[in-house]
Enzyme design. Structure first.
Site, mmCIF file in Angstrom:
data_model
loop_
_atom_site.group_PDB
_atom_site.id
_atom_site.type_symbol
_atom_site.label_atom_id
_atom_site.label_comp_id
_atom_site.label_asym_id
_atom_site.label_seq_id
_atom_site.Cartn_x
_atom_site.Cartn_y
_atom_site.Cartn_z
ATOM 1 N N ARG A 1 0.935 -1.087 -0.385
ATOM 2 C CA ARG A 1 0.362 0.189 0.077
ATOM 3 C C ARG A 1 0.861 1.524 0.314
ATOM 4 O O ARG A 1 0.931 2.022 1.018
ATOM 5 C CB ARG A 1 -0.917 0.118 1.431
ATOM 6 C CG ARG A 1 -1.942 -1.260 1.417
ATOM 7 C CD ARG A 1 -3.067 -0.956 1.704
ATOM 8 N NE ARG A 1 -3.911 -1.796 1.023
ATOM 9 C CZ ARG A 1 -5.003 -1.372 1.509
ATOM 10 N NH1 ARG A 1 -5.774 -1.164 2.525
ATOM 11 N NH2 ARG A 1 -6.306 -2.471 0.571
ATOM 12 N N GLN B 1 -0.950 1.715 -6.012
ATOM 13 C CA GLN B 1 -1.864 1.934 -5.807
ATOM 14 C C GLN B 1 -2.747 1.301 -7.791
ATOM 15 O O GLN B 1 -3.618 0.700 -7.509
ATOM 16 C CB GLN B 1 -2.200 3.655 -6.219
ATOM 17 C CG GLN B 1 -2.548 4.030 -4.000
ATOM 18 C CD GLN B 1 -3.499 5.384 -4.095
ATOM 19 O OE1 GLN B 1 -2.950 6.303 -4.941
ATOM 20 N NE2 GLN B 1 -3.231 5.586 -2.435
ATOM 21 N N ASP C 1 -3.347 -1.994 -7.888
ATOM 22 C CA ASP C 1 -3.824 -2.363 -6.024
ATOM 23 C C ASP C 1 -5.265 -3.288 -6.427
ATOM 24 O O ASP C 1 -6.154 -2.281 -6.581
ATOM 25 C CB ASP C 1 -4.096 -1.108 -5.310
ATOM 26 C CG ASP C 1 -4.644 -1.521 -4.149
ATOM 27 O OD1 ASP C 1 -5.198 -2.981 -3.302
ATOM 28 O OD2 ASP C 1 -4.918 -1.203 -3.055
ATOM 29 N N TYR D 1 -3.998 -0.776 7.646
ATOM 30 C CA TYR D 1 -5.216 -1.803 7.971
ATOM 31 C C TYR D 1 -5.558 -2.053 9.308
ATOM 32 O O TYR D 1 -4.669 -1.308 9.877
ATOM 33 C CB TYR D 1 -4.538 -3.714 7.144
ATOM 34 C CG TYR D 1 -4.214 -3.672 6.288
ATOM 35 C CD1 TYR D 1 -5.857 -3.875 5.792
ATOM 36 C CD2 TYR D 1 -3.530 -3.621 5.494
ATOM 37 C CE1 TYR D 1 -5.563 -4.011 4.017
ATOM 38 C CE2 TYR D 1 -3.099 -4.350 3.993
ATOM 39 C CZ TYR D 1 -3.996 -4.535 3.315
ATOM 40 O OH TYR D 1 -4.358 -4.658 2.303
HETATM 41 P P1 NAD Z 1 -9.853 -3.729 4.942
HETATM 42 O O1 NAD Z 1 -10.724 -4.360 3.775
HETATM 43 O O2 NAD Z 1 -8.701 -4.935 5.543
HETATM 44 O O3 NAD Z 1 -10.619 -3.427 5.940
HETATM 45 C C1 NAD Z 1 -12.139 -2.342 6.245
HETATM 46 C C2 NAD Z 1 -12.244 -1.776 6.880
HETATM 47 O O4 NAD Z 1 -12.986 -2.629 7.844
HETATM 48 C C3 NAD Z 1 -11.287 -0.639 7.548
HETATM 49 O O5 NAD Z 1 -11.557 0.778 7.238
HETATM 50 C C4 NAD Z 1 -11.046 -1.370 9.678
HETATM 51 O O6 NAD Z 1 -10.604 -0.459 9.416
HETATM 52 C C5 NAD Z 1 -12.285 -1.424 8.989
HETATM 53 N N1 NAD Z 1 -12.476 -2.280 10.933
HETATM 54 C C6 NAD Z 1 -11.715 -3.523 10.795
HETATM 55 N N2 NAD Z 1 -12.436 -3.792 11.977
HETATM 56 C C7 NAD Z 1 -13.416 -3.333 12.224
HETATM 57 C C8 NAD Z 1 -14.159 -3.095 13.575
HETATM 58 N N3 NAD Z 1 -14.057 -3.881 14.733
HETATM 59 N N4 NAD Z 1 -15.493 -2.465 13.225
HETATM 60 C C9 NAD Z 1 -15.335 -1.482 12.763
HETATM 61 N N5 NAD Z 1 -14.223 -1.610 11.184
HETATM 62 C C10 NAD Z 1 -13.642 -2.385 11.555
HETATM 63 O O7 NAD Z 1 -9.427 -2.580 4.807
HETATM 64 P P2 NAD Z 1 -9.001 -1.255 3.232
HETATM 65 O O8 NAD Z 1 -10.424 -1.254 2.845
HETATM 66 O O9 NAD Z 1 -8.469 -2.590 2.586
HETATM 67 O O10 NAD Z 1 -8.425 -0.494 3.520
HETATM 68 C C11 NAD Z 1 -7.721 0.227 4.832
HETATM 69 C C12 NAD Z 1 -6.947 1.641 4.546
HETATM 70 O O11 NAD Z 1 -5.990 0.448 4.080
HETATM 71 C C13 NAD Z 1 -8.425 2.158 4.409
HETATM 72 O O12 NAD Z 1 -8.201 3.325 4.443
HETATM 73 C C14 NAD Z 1 -8.332 2.379 2.559
HETATM 74 O O13 NAD Z 1 -7.634 3.851 2.109
HETATM 75 C C15 NAD Z 1 -6.186 2.640 2.432
HETATM 76 N N6 NAD Z 1 -5.907 2.077 1.293
HETATM 77 C C16 NAD Z 1 -4.728 2.502 1.141
HETATM 78 C C17 NAD Z 1 -3.872 2.131 -0.071
HETATM 79 C C18 NAD Z 1 -2.441 3.214 -0.537
HETATM 80 O O14 NAD Z 1 -2.312 4.105 -0.198
HETATM 81 N N7 NAD Z 1 -1.622 2.677 -1.601
HETATM 82 C C19 NAD Z 1 -4.357 1.246 -1.141
HETATM 83 C C20 NAD Z 1 -5.430 0.887 -0.411
HETATM 84 C C21 NAD Z 1 -6.003 1.220 1.323
#
Ligand code: NAD
Length: 372
Positions: A121, A126, A129, A227
Site C-alpha cells: 500500500r 496504487q 492494487d 489496515y
Molecule cells: P479492509 O478491507 O482490510 O477493512 C475494511 C475496513 O474495516 C477498514 O477500514 C478497517 O479499519 C475496518 N475495520 C476492521 N475492524 C473493524 C471493526 N471491528 N469495526 C469497524 N470497522 C473495522 O481495508 P481496506 O478497505 O482494504 O483499506 C484500509 C485502509 O487502507 C483504507 O483507509 C484505505 O484507504 C487504505 N488504502 C491505502 C492504499 C495506498 O495507500 N496505496 C491502498 C489501498 C487502501
C-alpha cells in the site's frame, strides 16, 4: 516472451483479466499474447473482438503450457500448475492465505508466483492494487443488492400520496468498500451513518455527507500498511453493545470490517439482530473471510427475526465489465513496470518494494516470510 490470459475457472465469477479497452497496453510491448477461448463471455466481448486487437485465441491447456507469464483470476489446479513451463510465472489473484499447498508446489516446480493481493500500500503501487479496485466496486454493488431486498425506497419522496421518509443506512467499516458504499447510498438519497475503528476516517465520512458514529473503544489504530489493528475481545463486546442502537434504527446495515490475513471480526450478533426492525437488511461483506454477522451464510439470504441477512460473495463480479477493466489495468501496470524489453522478460528486482512484496515464490524459493 509469451503472455497468456486465462478465463475465470469459477462459474460465479464473470470477470475477465483482459479487457478490450486496455489490451493495447500489452500488445504495445511487442510480446506474443494468447487468451483462453471464450474469455470475455461474462463481459459480452467475443473472441473475434480480441482477435481483432491482434491477440491469439488458444485452449486453456495451450495457454498454460506454452506461456512465460500466465494471468489468472484464481489459483490453478495442481495438474495445471505442474504443466506450466519451468521458470515461468503465474500472476493473479492467488488467495494465498487459503492456498499454502499451491505455494509449496510452485516452489517445487520452479514456477514464480505473484500474488496481486500482496501489492504493497504505497502510492506508486496504487495503480496495481486489485484489492482496492475490486473493493470499490463491491461497495457499490452491496448497496444496490441491499436496496433490492428492502421493501422501501431509499430517497425521501414528497408526493401527493404522502411523504416517504428516506431509508437509514449504517456502514460498519470505512475502508475502500465502505467509502464507496457511503457514496452510493448517499447518491440514492439515503441518510447514512458510518463507523470504523480507525478514527482517521471520520473526516472522510463527513466529507461524503454522512454522519460518523463515535464509539469509544479505547486504544485502536492501524498498521503501517493502513489496515485496522485487531480489537481485543473486550473491545469487540463494547463495540457490539454501543453500535446496536444504530443498527436498530437502520433499514440497511452493511458490514465491511476485515483484518488482512485473519478472520473477520464478529461484530453483529443475534442479540442485536433480535432488536432490529423486521424487513431491514444486513449485508455481510466479510462473509468470505469468516463473516461479521452471526448466522450469515455465503451466497445465501438468511432470514432471522424478519431481518434479511445477505451473504452474497464475489460482489465485484456483479459489475463484471468495470471490474474487468480495472483488473486488466492493475495487471497491465504490474507487467509494464517490470517488463525488461532488452531481455524480453520480467525483471525480478527484489530491491523493488513491489516485487519484494508481491512475488511469493521465485526460482524455486518461497520469498515471502509469511509463507516460509
Ligand atoms: P479492509 O478491507 O482490510 O477493512 C475494511 C475496513 O474495516 C477498514 O477500514 C478497517 O479499519 C475496518 N475495520 C476492521 N475492524 C473493524 C471493526 N471491528 N469495526 C469497524 N470497522 C473495522 O481495508 P481496506 O478497505 O482494504 O483499506 C484500509 C485502509 O487502507 C483504507 O483507509 C484505505 O484507504 C487504505 N488504502 C491505502 C492504499 C495506498 O495507500 N496505496 C491502498 C489501498 C487502501
Amino acid at each position: 516472451m509469451i503472455i497468456s490470459a486465462l478465463k475465470s475457472n469459477d462459474s460465479r465469477d464473470s470477470r475477465s483479466p483482459i479487457h478490450i479497452d486496455t489490451i493495447s497496453t500489452l500488445t504495445n510491448l511487442g510480446v506474443e499474447i494468447l487468451f483462453e477461448d471464450n474469455i470475455g463471455s461474462g463481459i459480452y466481448t467475443s473472441d473475434t473482438n480480441f482477435i481483432d486487437k491482434g491477440i491469439t485465441k488458444a485452449s486453456r491447456d495451450e495457454c498454460i503450457q506454452k506461456s512465460d507469464l500466465v494471468i489468472s483470476l484464481q489459483p490453478l489446479t495442481e495438474t495445471e500448475l505442474s504443466s506450466m513451463k519451468k521458470g515461468s510465472t503465474l500472476l493473479g489473484l492467488m488467495n494465498p492465505f487459503s492456498n499454502s499447498s499451491m505455494i509449496n508446489l510452485c516452489a517445487d516446480k520452479n514456477i514464480n508466483l505473484v500474488s496481486m493481493e500482496f501489492i504493497p500500500r504505497i502510492t506508486r503501487a496504487q495503480k496495481m492494487d486489485v484489492l482496492s479496485s475490486q473493493a470499490n466496486l463491491a461497495g457499490y454493488a452491496a448497496v444496490l443488492e441491499s436496496a433490492n431486498y428492502l421493501s422501501n425506497a431509499l430517497p425521501m419522496m414528497m408526493t401527493a400520496a404522502g411523504t416517504l421518509k428516506p431509508a437509514k443506512v449504517f456502514i460498519i467499516g470505512v475502508g475502500v468498500a465502505g467509502l464507496q458504499a457511503i457514496a452510493t447510498a448517499k447518491r440514492l438519497g439515503a441518510r447514512v451513518e458510518a463507523f470504523d475503528t480507525r478514527d482517521v476516517v471520520e473526516e472522510q465520512v463527513k466529507s461524503l455527507g454522512a454522519k460518523f458514529v463515535k464509539i469509544d473503544l479505547g486504544q485502536t489504530g492501524e498498521t503501517d500498511q493502513g489496515y485496522a489493528k485487531e480489537l481485543t475481545p473486550e473491545q469487540i463486546e463494547k463495540q457490539k453493545e454501543l453500535q446496536s442502537t444504530v443498527c436498530e434504527r437502520s433499514d440497511i446495515v452493511i458490514t465491511t470490517a476485515q483484518l488482512f490475513g485473519r478472520p473477520a471480526p464478529r461484530i453483529i450478533d443475534n442479540k442485536t439482530i433480535e432488536n432490529m426492525k423486521p424487513g431491514s437488511v444486513i449485508f455481510d461483506m466479510a462473509v468470505e473471510t469468516g463473516g461479521n454477522v452471526e448466522g450469515s451464510i455465503q451466497d445465501e439470504v438468511v432470514i432471522n427475526n424478519g431481518v434479511k441477512i445477505l451473504g452474497i460473495s464475489n460482489l465485484a463480479s456483479k459489475v463484471s465489465g468495470h471490474a474487468s477493466l480495472a483488473l486488466s489495468n492493475n495487471f497491465n501496470h504490474w507487467i509494464c513496470d517490470f517488463y525488461d524489453a532488452e531481455k524480453n522478460a520480467i525483471n525480478f528486482d527484489f530491491d523493488d518494494e513491489i516485487i519484494k512484496s508481491s512475488v511469493l515464490v521465485y526460482e524455486g524459493s518461497i520469498m515471502n516470510e509469511r509463507f516460509k
